[in-house]
Design a protein around this motif. Sequence first.
Motif, PDB file in Angstrom:
ATOM      1  N   ALA A  11     135.030 114.756 -99.683  1.00  0.00           N
ATOM      2  CA  ALA A  11     134.043 113.772 -99.237  1.00  0.00           C
ATOM      3  C   ALA A  11     134.594 112.355 -99.271  1.00  0.00           C
ATOM      4  N   GLY A  12     135.884 112.204 -99.614  1.00  0.00           N
ATOM      5  CA  GLY A  12     136.510 110.887 -99.614  1.00  0.00           C
ATOM      6  C   GLY A  12     136.391 110.129-100.921  1.00  0.00           C
ATOM      7  N   LEU A  13     135.993 110.811-101.993  1.00  0.00           N
ATOM      8  CA  LEU A  13     135.859 110.163-103.290  1.00  0.00           C
ATOM      9  C   LEU A  13     137.131 110.344-104.109  1.00  0.00           C
ATOM     10  N   ARG A  14     137.393 109.382-104.972  1.00  0.00           N
ATOM     11  CA  ARG A  14     138.590 109.431-105.825  1.00  0.00           C
ATOM     12  C   ARG A  14     138.200 109.924-107.217  1.00  0.00           C
ATOM     13  N   TYR A  15     138.958 110.878-107.738  1.00  0.00           N
ATOM     14  CA  TYR A  15     138.717 111.452-109.064  1.00  0.00           C
ATOM     15  C   TYR A  15     139.310 110.525-110.114  1.00  0.00           C
ATOM     16  N   GLY A  36     128.383 109.546-101.577  1.00  0.00           N
ATOM     17  CA  GLY A  36     129.306 108.466-101.259  1.00  0.00           C
ATOM     18  C   GLY A  36     128.647 107.406-100.388  1.00  0.00           C
ATOM     19  N   GLY A  37     127.746 107.842 -99.506  1.00  0.00           N
ATOM     20  CA  GLY A  37     127.036 106.904 -98.648  1.00  0.00           C
ATOM     21  C   GLY A  37     126.017 106.065 -99.399  1.00  0.00           C
ATOM     22  N   MET A  38     125.568 106.536-100.565  1.00  0.00           N
ATOM     23  CA  MET A  38     124.630 105.753-101.374  1.00  0.00           C
ATOM     24  C   MET A  38     125.337 104.672-102.190  1.00  0.00           C
ATOM     25  N   PRO A  78     129.891 124.475-102.031  1.00  0.00           N
ATOM     26  CA  PRO A  78     128.460 124.245-102.199  1.00  0.00           C
ATOM     27  C   PRO A  78     128.019 122.795-102.118  1.00  0.00           C
ATOM     28  N   PHE A  79     128.896 121.843-102.438  1.00  0.00           N
ATOM     29  CA  PHE A  79     128.416 120.478-102.624  1.00  0.00           C
ATOM     30  C   PHE A  79     129.094 119.438-101.740  1.00  0.00           C
ATOM     31  N   LEU A  80     129.911 119.859-100.791  1.00  0.00           N
ATOM     32  CA  LEU A  80     130.618 118.894 -99.951  1.00  0.00           C
ATOM     33  C   LEU A  80     129.633 117.962 -99.245  1.00  0.00           C
ATOM     34  N   ALA A  81     128.602 118.528 -98.608  1.00  0.00           N
ATOM     35  CA  ALA A  81     127.642 117.698 -97.880  1.00  0.00           C
ATOM     36  C   ALA A  81     126.904 116.750 -98.825  1.00  0.00           C
ATOM     37  N   THR A  84     134.105 105.428-105.168  1.00  0.00           N
ATOM     38  CA  THR A  84     134.324 105.167-103.746  1.00  0.00           C
ATOM     39  C   THR A  84     135.424 104.137-103.589  1.00  0.00           C
ATOM     40  N   PRO A  85     136.132 104.115-102.472  1.00  0.00           N
ATOM     41  CA  PRO A  85     137.171 103.120-102.257  1.00  0.00           C
ATOM     42  C   PRO A  85     136.573 101.716-102.161  1.00  0.00           C
ATOM     43  N   GLY A  86     137.392 100.739-102.515  1.00  0.00           N
ATOM     44  CA  GLY A  86     137.009  99.352-102.267  1.00  0.00           C
ATOM     45  C   GLY A  86     136.674  98.526-103.479  1.00  0.00           C
TER      46      GLY A  86
END
Length: 209
Positions: free
Chosen positions: A157-161, A124-126, A115-118, A203-205
């Motif tokens: 989505a590329g996020l780290r838990y 993550g883009g924000m 349901p929430f991937l998008a 997010t990475p970085g």
Amino acid sequence: MSSPPRGEHDDAQTGVPLTAWLGEIMTPSGLPSSVLVRAIATFSQPADRIVTIDAPPGISHAADHLHRRLHLIFRPADGGLAVSDGGGLPRHTAGLVIDYQPAMIDSTGDVFPDPFLADYIRAGGMLRPGGILLVVIAPGNPQCDGLARTVTAARGAGLRYLQHIVVLTATVTDDRLTRPPAGIPADGRLLTPAHTDIAVFTTPGGRHG
């Protein structure tokens, strides 16, 4: 009920830190105002932009109390994310995004697929590098593991838990939880939620990534 966990522990299934916060009284938002203030203070800096998705009105008071800039976003009926003032979504500038997750179960009892991937890709883009996404997961249908599905979607989505926070919304007396009065939903099941989950991602970085 058994005693709540003290301090910080590791979640046996995920290996991330598991922390219990006392929330005491449940509110319509699923989180008491004291927990909102603590979450914003813990996971953001004074200069950060705070973005909320489908947040209740009380979030504005918590952000004002901590002198944070607040950006309100909601989920339209046709999907996606939209800004309350009609502007565009922030890009890589938010220090903290707080998402009040909607139900994963439709009116027939079926679980929505992925349901929430998008939404998490957009979140993550924000975020700036090292920014934090907090997902508030209110108690729901016991047949649907909302936390596990949230973690899967956010990782996709590329996020780290980073962390699992259990907000205790039942009264704690002498180190023991006291269940709130049982509510009876439409399907007749007894529902006595004693906690709300908050999943923490980054997010990475940044210093966490």
